[in-house]
Design a protein around this motif. Structure first.
Motif, short mmCIF file in Angstrom:
data_model
loop_
_atom_site.label_atom_id
_atom_site.label_comp_id
_atom_site.label_asym_id
_atom_site.label_seq_id
_atom_site.Cartn_x
_atom_site.Cartn_y
_atom_site.Cartn_z
N GLY A 120 -4.68 -32.79 55.99
CA GLY A 120 -5.72 -31.41 55.94
C GLY A 120 -6.84 -31.92 54.90
O GLY A 120 -8.18 -31.72 55.15
N LEU A 121 -6.21 -32.62 53.79
CA LEU A 121 -7.63 -32.98 52.65
C LEU A 121 -8.42 -33.92 53.26
O LEU A 121 -9.91 -33.93 53.12
N LEU A 176 -17.15 -23.64 58.86
CA LEU A 176 -16.26 -23.39 57.89
C LEU A 176 -16.64 -23.77 56.69
O LEU A 176 -16.42 -23.05 55.74
N LYS A 177 -17.62 -24.66 56.65
CA LYS A 177 -18.27 -25.33 55.28
C LYS A 177 -19.00 -24.28 54.91
O LYS A 177 -19.17 -24.01 53.68
N GLY A 178 -19.68 -23.70 55.72
CA GLY A 178 -20.72 -22.70 55.36
C GLY A 178 -20.04 -21.49 54.72
O GLY A 178 -20.96 -20.90 54.08
N LEU A 179 -18.72 -21.21 55.17
CA LEU A 179 -18.05 -20.08 54.48
C LEU A 179 -17.83 -20.09 53.24
O LEU A 179 -17.63 -19.23 52.43
N LEU A 180 -17.86 -21.69 52.71
CA LEU A 180 -17.51 -21.70 51.31
C LEU A 180 -18.73 -21.67 50.28
O LEU A 180 -18.73 -21.83 49.26
N GLY A 181 -19.98 -21.23 50.92
CA GLY A 181 -21.19 -20.69 50.08
C GLY A 181 -22.31 -21.70 50.72
O GLY A 181 -22.02 -22.92 50.52
N MET A 194 -6.84 -28.47 54.60
CA MET A 194 -8.39 -28.86 54.89
C MET A 194 -9.45 -27.96 54.00
O MET A 194 -10.46 -28.58 53.72
N MET A 195 -9.28 -26.56 54.04
CA MET A 195 -10.12 -26.02 53.38
C MET A 195 -10.28 -26.41 51.83
O MET A 195 -11.55 -26.40 51.10
N LEU A 240 -13.17 -29.50 47.46
CA LEU A 240 -13.29 -30.71 46.87
C LEU A 240 -14.67 -31.38 47.05
O LEU A 240 -15.25 -31.68 46.25
N PHE A 241 -15.05 -31.43 48.46
CA PHE A 241 -16.18 -31.95 48.77
C PHE A 241 -17.43 -31.19 47.82
O PHE A 241 -18.32 -31.84 47.38
N LYS A 242 -17.12 -29.87 48.29
CA LYS A 242 -18.49 -29.07 47.84
C LYS A 242 -18.46 -29.23 46.02
O LYS A 242 -19.96 -29.48 45.58
N LEU A 243 -17.30 -29.37 45.43
CA LEU A 243 -17.26 -29.59 44.22
C LEU A 243 -18.29 -31.09 43.79
O LEU A 243 -18.99 -30.81 42.98
#
Lengths: 141, 144
Positions: free
Chosen positions: A87-88, A36-41, B125-126, B131-134
């Motif tokens: 979730g966060l 999923l992380k990879g889907l964010l770029g 979650m997303m 946030l992590f990515k930023l």
């Protein structure tokens, strides 16, 4: 007692099989948080296999919901605010720590990765503490 | 491009089925597993046993191959150091996991039920990942 072991054990073996197949065919670790992380770029822009897996999850979930709706029974009551917080934490924490129960717990442990073993013990201990504290504060989970 | 990813789609179905059959899409099973000082539910233990039983054997068999079947090479993590990010990240993940009883896979598989909880969890979650990515890219920019 037996039924309490057979279903989880079989489900686990199916999970292990899926992870096996992804590694065999695509050379990738079946870590959902990473996928999923990879889907964010990401640099490789390898979105195709990630989207395929997400779609598979949705179809798998939908078909199971039809065949075995009790699998999605949720008796844990949490306010929307608490759910958002959870979730966060999961989203941020899995990305920071490099994996979740599938990536570290299943794949990492299977390849005897010390990082994954440590991560898995850590997130389980953290979860145990949270549940113990919430029991102490408010009664049963 | 589509044909090449049909197996991945199928493996996604299998993984989701595995999670559901194993009871991992029921948060009370997760909370129950973590409730070791109370009413302990060993379900997740059996799930891990089943998964690792299979994959701890197959991983090493597959690794002997020169390459995967459909991709040019294996992309297996190589890092070995135990750093603050690993521990800190795992702690934060465990915290969230212990609150909701959901982790990424089960939440994703549960979206289709249209229950509010997994949808809210997944969206948050997303958001957490975003946030992590930023923060991560900001850190990297400050380092260069």
């Amino acid at each position: 007692m037996f039924e309490g072991v057979l279903l989880p054990l079989s489900g686990g073996m199916l999970i292990g099989t899926a992870a096996t197949l992804l590694l065999l065919f695509y050379g990738k670790i079946f870590g959902i948080s990473g996928i999923l992380k990879g889907l964010l770029g990401n640099e490789s822009k390898d979105y195709d296999w990630r989207i395929a897996i997400v779609l598979g999850f949705l179809v798998g979930g939908a078909s199971l919901f039809i065949m075995m709706p009790q699998a999605f029974e949720n008796t844990v009551v949490r306010s929307p605010l608490l759910t958002i917080l959870a979730g966060l934490l999961v989203g941020y924490g899995t990305n920071l720590g490099g994996g979740c129960t599938s990536g570290h717990g299943v794949c990492g442990i299977s390849r005897f990765s010390i990082r994954s073993i440590v991560a898995t013990v850590t997130f389980i201990v953290a979860g145990v503490i949270v549940v113990a504290v919430s029991n102490f504060i408010g009664g049963s989970p | 491009m589509i044909k090449k990813n049909i197996p991945a789609f199928i493996f996604g179905i299998l993984f989701a089925w595995g999670l559901g059959i194993a009871g991992m899409t029921q948060p009370q099973k997760i909370i129950g597993f973590l409730d070791i000082f109370g009413n302990w539910d060993p379900t997740l233990l059996w799930v891990m046993v089943g998964a690792i039983l299979v994959h701890s054997v197959t991983f090493w068999m597959i690794k002997r191959r020169p390459s995967p079947i459909l991709s040019p090479k294996f992309l297996i993590p190589t890092r070995t150091e135990l750093d603050a990010k690993l521990i800190g990240g795992a702690m934060l993940f465990g915290l969230g996991w212990g609150i909701a009883g959901y982790c990424p896979g089960p939440a994703l598989a549960s979206l289709v039920t249209l229950n509010a909880t997994p949808i809210i969890f997944f969206a948050a979650m997303m958001g957490g990942m975003g946030l992590f990515k930023l923060q991560d890219s900001r850190t990297k920019r400050n380092q260069t």
